[in-house]
Design an enzyme around this catalytic site. Sequence first.
Site, PDB file in Angstrom:
ATOM      1  N   LYS A  13     -34.590  11.979   8.901  1.00 14.42           N
ATOM      2  CA  LYS A  13     -35.891  11.495   9.344  1.00 14.42           C
ATOM      3  C   LYS A  13     -37.060  11.715   8.503  1.00 14.42           C
ATOM      4  O   LYS A  13     -37.960  11.093   8.476  1.00 14.42           O
ATOM      5  CB  LYS A  13     -35.930  11.962  10.874  1.00 14.42           C
ATOM      6  N   ARG A  88     -40.547  15.514  21.983  1.00  9.26           N
ATOM      7  CA  ARG A  88     -39.182  15.928  21.838  1.00  9.26           C
ATOM      8  C   ARG A  88     -38.432  16.020  23.189  1.00  9.26           C
ATOM      9  O   ARG A  88     -37.403  16.323  23.412  1.00  9.26           O
ATOM     10  CB  ARG A  88     -39.168  17.311  21.028  1.00  9.26           C
ATOM     11  N   ARG A 127     -28.594  22.172   3.270  1.00 11.34           N
ATOM     12  CA  ARG A 127     -29.898  21.743   2.819  1.00 11.34           C
ATOM     13  C   ARG A 127     -30.657  22.934   2.529  1.00 11.34           C
ATOM     14  O   ARG A 127     -30.627  23.867   3.007  1.00 11.34           O
ATOM     15  CB  ARG A 127     -30.508  21.138   4.216  1.00 11.34           C
ATOM     16  N   ARG A 160     -34.176  26.908   4.976  1.00 12.10           N
ATOM     17  CA  ARG A 160     -35.093  27.205   6.215  1.00 12.10           C
ATOM     18  C   ARG A 160     -34.183  28.110   7.060  1.00 12.10           C
ATOM     19  O   ARG A 160     -33.062  27.853   7.372  1.00 12.10           O
ATOM     20  CB  ARG A 160     -35.368  25.950   6.921  1.00 12.10           C
ATOM     21  N   ARG A 171     -30.502  24.037  17.476  1.00 11.85           N
ATOM     22  CA  ARG A 171     -31.325  22.976  17.321  1.00 11.85           C
ATOM     23  C   ARG A 171     -30.735  21.728  17.743  1.00 11.85           C
ATOM     24  O   ARG A 171     -31.075  20.730  18.425  1.00 11.85           O
ATOM     25  CB  ARG A 171     -32.078  22.930  15.973  1.00 11.85           C
TER      26      ARG A 171
HETATM   27  P1  AMP Z   1     -38.510  20.268  12.719  1.00 11.42           P
HETATM   28  O1  AMP Z   1     -39.034  20.683  11.280  1.00 11.42           O
HETATM   29  O2  AMP Z   1     -39.052  18.956  13.333  1.00 11.42           O
HETATM   30  O3  AMP Z   1     -37.091  20.556  13.080  1.00 11.42           O
HETATM   31  O4  AMP Z   1     -39.517  21.351  13.620  1.00 11.42           O
HETATM   32  C1  AMP Z   1     -39.079  22.846  13.232  1.00 11.42           C
HETATM   33  C2  AMP Z   1     -39.520  23.561  14.478  1.00 11.42           C
HETATM   34  O5  AMP Z   1     -40.979  23.313  14.809  1.00 11.42           O
HETATM   35  C3  AMP Z   1     -38.713  23.309  15.728  1.00 11.42           C
HETATM   36  O6  AMP Z   1     -37.477  23.943  15.820  1.00 11.42           O
HETATM   37  C4  AMP Z   1     -39.620  23.969  16.736  1.00 11.42           C
HETATM   38  O7  AMP Z   1     -39.544  25.355  16.871  1.00 11.42           O
HETATM   39  C5  AMP Z   1     -40.931  23.625  16.439  1.00 11.42           C
HETATM   40  N1  AMP Z   1     -41.225  22.147  16.740  1.00 11.42           N
HETATM   41  C6  AMP Z   1     -41.433  21.141  15.961  1.00 11.42           C
HETATM   42  N2  AMP Z   1     -41.830  19.744  16.997  1.00 11.42           N
HETATM   43  C7  AMP Z   1     -41.955  20.287  18.194  1.00 11.42           C
HETATM   44  C8  AMP Z   1     -42.136  19.654  19.079  1.00 11.42           C
HETATM   45  N3  AMP Z   1     -42.132  18.435  19.414  1.00 11.42           N
HETATM   46  N4  AMP Z   1     -41.733  20.502  20.536  1.00 11.42           N
HETATM   47  C9  AMP Z   1     -41.463  21.789  20.346  1.00 11.42           C
HETATM   48  N5  AMP Z   1     -41.444  22.347  19.442  1.00 11.42           N
HETATM   49  C10 AMP Z   1     -41.335  21.760  18.003  1.00 11.42           C
END
Ligand code: AMP
Length: 225
Positions: A13, A88, A127, A160, A171
Amino acid sequence: MNIILVGAQGSGKGTQAARLAQALGIRHVASGDLFRKAVEEQTELGLQAKTYLDRGDLVPDDITIAMILSRIQQPDCAAGVLLDGFPRNLIQAEALDKGLAEMGRVLDCTVYLNVPREVLLHRLSGRYICRAHQHVYNIATKPPKVPGICDLDGSELYQRPDDKGEAVQRRLEIFFRETILLLDYYKRQEKLVEVNGNQSIEQVHKDLVEGVLGQKRRTARDQKE
Ligand code: AMP
């Protein structure tokens, strides 16, 4: 043009969102990147979000919604945005519809980048990301030329914390439990486009551009009728 790209962690993505936003001439806004930057800069928002990020849990909706709505009102988002990682869940989706309406804007479409769960787990556990610009590598499928170093900017590669062990499982679980409900929400609004994310980067990009433009043509036709 305002669009959402929905895809699990590891679906490609991030890579696709950046390319798609460029192809469409709109701003790429990634909620995860905004949170990680805030944590790194130790802002008020970062301090609130850090424990959730480290555990792989979602940050509370009120904090997340306020951050995104304020970001998309910046002048660089006036021509349109591609949202990546937000919404989300349904609460965030409804808040986004309401927020956009208050700005006199509408959502054009939501694209779902579909990748099977086993493929996601495999991709995520290998990753690595560069510290300077978040360029993405994969030990199994796209290793760097020199181990541990980014090919593009020479910065250090790291895994990460939320790509490790239990956090990855957690996740993905959250994704398949909650985010997937979004698809029904946008289907009911006739705004959902699905693309097969288990293909080459090039092919996925082509399908995404075609999917978004096809949806736009359909909406324009429906509005005329
Ligand atoms: P990502 O890079 O999109 O996987 O986001 C990393 C982390 O940021 C997630 O595991 C959440 O802790 C937080 N996060 C990102 N987007 C959201 C969202 N829309 N709602 C809540 N937490 C978010």
